[in-house]
Design a protein around this motif. Structure first.
Motif, mmCIF file in Angstrom:
data_model
loop_
_atom_site.group_PDB
_atom_site.id
_atom_site.type_symbol
_atom_site.label_atom_id
_atom_site.label_comp_id
_atom_site.label_asym_id
_atom_site.label_seq_id
_atom_site.Cartn_x
_atom_site.Cartn_y
_atom_site.Cartn_z
ATOM 1 N N HIS A 224 0.548 -1.105 0.328
ATOM 2 C CA HIS A 224 0.205 0.261 -0.141
ATOM 3 C C HIS A 224 0.790 1.275 -0.149
ATOM 4 O O HIS A 224 2.100 1.246 0.935
ATOM 5 N N PHE A 225 0.626 2.744 -0.325
ATOM 6 C CA PHE A 225 0.911 3.912 -0.166
ATOM 7 C C PHE A 225 -0.436 4.097 -0.370
ATOM 8 O O PHE A 225 -1.608 4.276 -1.294
ATOM 9 N N THR A 226 -1.060 5.360 0.358
ATOM 10 C CA THR A 226 -1.582 6.717 0.845
ATOM 11 C C THR A 226 -0.954 7.523 0.165
ATOM 12 O O THR A 226 0.054 8.553 0.713
ATOM 13 N N VAL A 266 -13.197 11.847 -13.949
ATOM 14 C CA VAL A 266 -12.150 11.397 -14.543
ATOM 15 C C VAL A 266 -11.619 10.085 -14.815
ATOM 16 O O VAL A 266 -10.155 10.101 -15.287
ATOM 17 N N LEU A 267 -11.744 9.254 -14.157
ATOM 18 C CA LEU A 267 -11.428 7.277 -14.443
ATOM 19 C C LEU A 267 -10.938 7.482 -15.204
ATOM 20 O O LEU A 267 -9.696 6.490 -15.954
ATOM 21 N N PRO A 268 -11.720 7.657 -16.525
ATOM 22 C CA PRO A 268 -11.307 7.377 -17.945
ATOM 23 C C PRO A 268 -9.943 7.501 -18.810
ATOM 24 O O PRO A 268 -9.266 7.233 -19.768
ATOM 25 N N ASP A 269 -9.476 8.832 -17.623
ATOM 26 C CA ASP A 269 -8.130 9.008 -18.103
ATOM 27 C C ASP A 269 -6.819 8.034 -17.008
ATOM 28 O O ASP A 269 -5.663 8.447 -17.449
ATOM 29 N N PHE A 270 -7.158 7.473 -16.296
ATOM 30 C CA PHE A 270 -6.240 6.680 -15.806
ATOM 31 C C PHE A 270 -6.733 5.167 -15.329
ATOM 32 O O PHE A 270 -7.481 4.947 -14.033
ATOM 33 N N PRO A 271 -6.837 4.866 -16.647
ATOM 34 C CA PRO A 271 -7.399 2.890 -16.305
ATOM 35 C C PRO A 271 -7.247 2.392 -15.860
ATOM 36 O O PRO A 271 -8.012 1.379 -15.238
ATOM 37 N N MET A 272 -5.767 2.275 -14.584
ATOM 38 C CA MET A 272 -4.525 1.331 -14.312
ATOM 39 C C MET A 272 -5.652 1.540 -12.516
ATOM 40 O O MET A 272 -5.683 1.029 -11.505
ATOM 41 N N ILE A 273 -6.432 2.437 -12.703
ATOM 42 C CA ILE A 273 -7.003 2.380 -11.251
ATOM 43 C C ILE A 273 -7.987 2.477 -11.098
ATOM 44 O O ILE A 273 -9.089 1.592 -9.641
ATOM 45 N N ASN A 274 -9.190 2.213 -11.654
ATOM 46 C CA ASN A 274 -10.020 1.111 -12.270
ATOM 47 C C ASN A 274 -10.015 -0.332 -12.305
ATOM 48 O O ASN A 274 -10.396 -0.418 -13.784
ATOM 49 N N ALA A 275 -9.569 -0.950 -11.985
ATOM 50 C CA ALA A 275 -9.101 -2.271 -12.323
ATOM 51 C C ALA A 275 -8.702 -3.362 -10.797
ATOM 52 O O ALA A 275 -9.025 -3.277 -9.917
ATOM 53 N N VAL A 407 -0.126 0.232 -9.505
ATOM 54 C CA VAL A 407 -0.496 2.259 -9.239
ATOM 55 C C VAL A 407 0.838 2.930 -9.263
ATOM 56 O O VAL A 407 1.376 2.770 -8.334
ATOM 57 N N ASP A 408 1.214 4.017 -10.553
ATOM 58 C CA ASP A 408 2.754 4.648 -9.429
ATOM 59 C C ASP A 408 1.769 6.030 -8.890
ATOM 60 O O ASP A 408 0.507 6.507 -9.050
ATOM 61 N N GLY A 409 2.568 6.276 -7.324
ATOM 62 C CA GLY A 409 2.619 7.302 -6.912
ATOM 63 C C GLY A 409 1.994 8.449 -7.851
ATOM 64 O O GLY A 409 1.098 9.478 -7.957
ATOM 65 N N TYR A 410 3.030 8.367 -8.930
ATOM 66 C CA TYR A 410 2.654 10.449 -10.000
ATOM 67 C C TYR A 410 1.283 10.363 -10.295
ATOM 68 O O TYR A 410 0.053 10.916 -10.137
ATOM 69 N N ALA A 412 -1.112 8.271 -9.404
ATOM 70 C CA ALA A 412 -2.361 8.451 -8.423
ATOM 71 C C ALA A 412 -2.313 9.855 -7.650
ATOM 72 O O ALA A 412 -3.503 10.274 -7.807
ATOM 73 N N ALA A 413 -1.529 10.960 -7.730
ATOM 74 C CA ALA A 413 -1.427 12.105 -8.233
ATOM 75 C C ALA A 413 -2.110 13.082 -8.723
ATOM 76 O O ALA A 413 -2.816 13.712 -7.626
ATOM 77 N N ALA A 414 -1.853 12.617 -9.138
ATOM 78 C CA ALA A 414 -2.200 13.158 -10.550
ATOM 79 C C ALA A 414 -4.007 12.831 -11.276
ATOM 80 O O ALA A 414 -4.973 13.564 -11.244
ATOM 81 N N PHE A 415 -4.332 12.139 -10.295
ATOM 82 C CA PHE A 415 -6.097 11.221 -10.474
ATOM 83 C C PHE A 415 -6.994 12.182 -8.902
ATOM 84 O O PHE A 415 -8.277 12.827 -9.444
ATOM 85 N N VAL A 416 -5.498 12.192 -8.035
ATOM 86 C CA VAL A 416 -6.354 12.704 -7.196
ATOM 87 C C VAL A 416 -6.759 14.558 -7.658
ATOM 88 O O VAL A 416 -7.631 15.310 -7.064
#
Length: 432
Positions: A224-226, A266-275, A407-410, A412-416
């Motif tokens: 995990h990373f938060t 936002v999720l369509p631009d970050f498909p690795m998060i909805n996985a 998921v890379d840290g970058y 996750a940060a860009a998604f938020v």
């Protein structure tokens, strides 16, 4: 009289066993046809089982918390007359003979009669030494009863929940009120201390057991990373209030439907998060639809009902689903399909809040989002005139925990950060 063996039925797709959560009947009890006699739990839901016959229960497969394999004997009922052919045939199909025999053999081993024990003793080798008797444990010393004290001192110590054996007496060995006062002062001045409650052992079963297993597996297998970001939700809260003023008979909007809508946009631009990540096959499945898990606290523990295709629903549809699914989870009526298949989870403590959280991922998903409590604080704000001034603003932190294998840290940060932009300009959430 005839005996009917009720086999553990297949109560969920792909499961091989289920856990006994609660017996409504015990050995010796009478059970009626179609009467619920036990609650069984799979990985997805708790299912009450009904007896197909009327009779007296003579055997059960185990206690609460035990696992029962699909097809093995769960209960044996002694019925008057013959078991109906259709019931017997259905039970025979569900319970292959080997499993039934294994159950009967286990019952005999656990409950041997006297003759079996005598036969076992006679068959023992003569050269085998007799086991040494286990010494009885010495009784715990009753310290308080040996202490010299007046009845008044004893009564006072009892009211305060103080063991007189722990109080240092005077030189003559007698405990007086002054010694009690000194003990109280030394122990933190608990002159009005309440008595300690008795220790209690609680067996971890049912949903609480599933939660423990799932959380342990998540922390054991997922690195995990938060990441936490602060968002200004002043305008979003103002927009929400305006929408609720004109909602008519539609559901009242909380913050959650607005946040879910922002996430879905936002999720369509970050498909690795909805996985979801299959550890064994080493395959990541990126999902086009957002099946949003909604962590919900119930009397029995945490459950995660799922809003299907959240990306295609408007604010009021989301609000209705949130309310309906939360109620179903809490009253135990949620269906199996409503408690599985999520691709991303949102967890919120609601009014309990918290400035920041580090949520545990709902495996096999790869991310979980946690909105935190809204607080009011002064902030420097630049107005339309370009002048900077101090204003009272409503602020909320958003936490996201991610699986660092996927998921890379970058990212996750860009998604938020993209979610933050939508939250701070709510017109973008409402735009088609």
């Amino acid at each position: 009289m005839a005996k009917f063996t009720f086999p553990m039925p297949d109560i969920g797709e792909g499961i091989t066993e289920a856990e006994i959560v609660k017996w409504h009947k015990a050995v010796g009890d009478r059970v009626e046809e179609d009467e619920e006699f036990v609650d069984m739990m799979t990985d997805k839901a708790t299912v009450p089982l009904e007896s197909p016959v009327t009779g007296t229960i003579v055997e059960i497969a185990g206690g609460e918390g035990d696992m029962v394999a699909i097809g093995s004997a769960l209960m044996v009922v002694e019925v008057e007359g013959e078991v109906p052919d259709d019931v017997a045939e259905e039970a025979a199909e569900a319970a292959p003979a080997p499993k039934s025999e294994e159950f009967e053999e286990r019952i005999e081993v656990e409950n041997p009669d006297a003759s079996d024990q005598e036969d076992a003793a006679a068959a023992a080798p003569e050269s085998a030494p007799a086991p040494a008797p286990t010494p009885a444990p010495a009784p715990a010393p009753a310290a308080s009863s040996k202490v010299l004290a007046t009845p008044a001192v004893r009564a006072r110590a009892k009211d305060l929940g103080i063991d007189l054996g722990q109080v240092k007496p005077a030189e003559d060995g007698r405990v007086r009120h002054a010694d009690l006062d000194a003990f109280i002062s030394y122990s933190g001045g608990f002159s009005g201390a309440s008595k300690a409650g008795a220790d209690e052992e609680i067996k971890v079963i049912g949903l609480r057991k599933r939660i423990a297993e799932n959380m342990s597996a998540a922390k054991r297998n997922i690195p995990h990373f938060t990441y936490v970001e602060e968002c200004d939700v002043t305008e979003l809260e103002r927009t929400r209030a305006q929408l609720n003023e004109n909602r008519g008979d539609r559901p009242k909007l909380t913050m959650l439907p607005l946040l879910i809508t922002a996430i879905c946009k936002v999720l369509p631009d970050f498909p690795m998060i909805n996985a979801r990540y299959d550890d064994e096959a080493k395959i990541v499945t990126r999902h086009g639809s957002v099946h949003l898990g909604m962590a919900t606290m119930t009397d029995n523990g945490l459950m995660v009902p799922v809003i299907r295709d959240a990306q295609g629903k408007n604010l009021y549809q989301l609000a209705g689903d949130i309310q309906r699914l939360a109620n179903a989870a809490r009253d135990g009526t949620a269906k199996s399909e409503e408690l599985s298949g999520s691709t991303l989870t949102v967890t919120s403590l609601g009014p309990l809040g918290g400035v920041a959280t580090t949520p545990v991922i709902n495996r096999p998903e790869v991310a979980i989002i946690g909105p935190n409590r809204i607080v009011e604080r002064p902030m420097f704000v630049t107005g339309p005139d370009g002048v900077e001034r101090v204003e009272k603003r409503k602020l909320m932190n958003i936490s996201i925990s991610c699986d660092h294998r996927v998921v890379d840290g970058y990212d996750a940060a860009a998604f938020v950060q993209e979610i933050k932009k939508m939250i701070e300009a709510p017109a973008r959430i409402l735009a088609g």
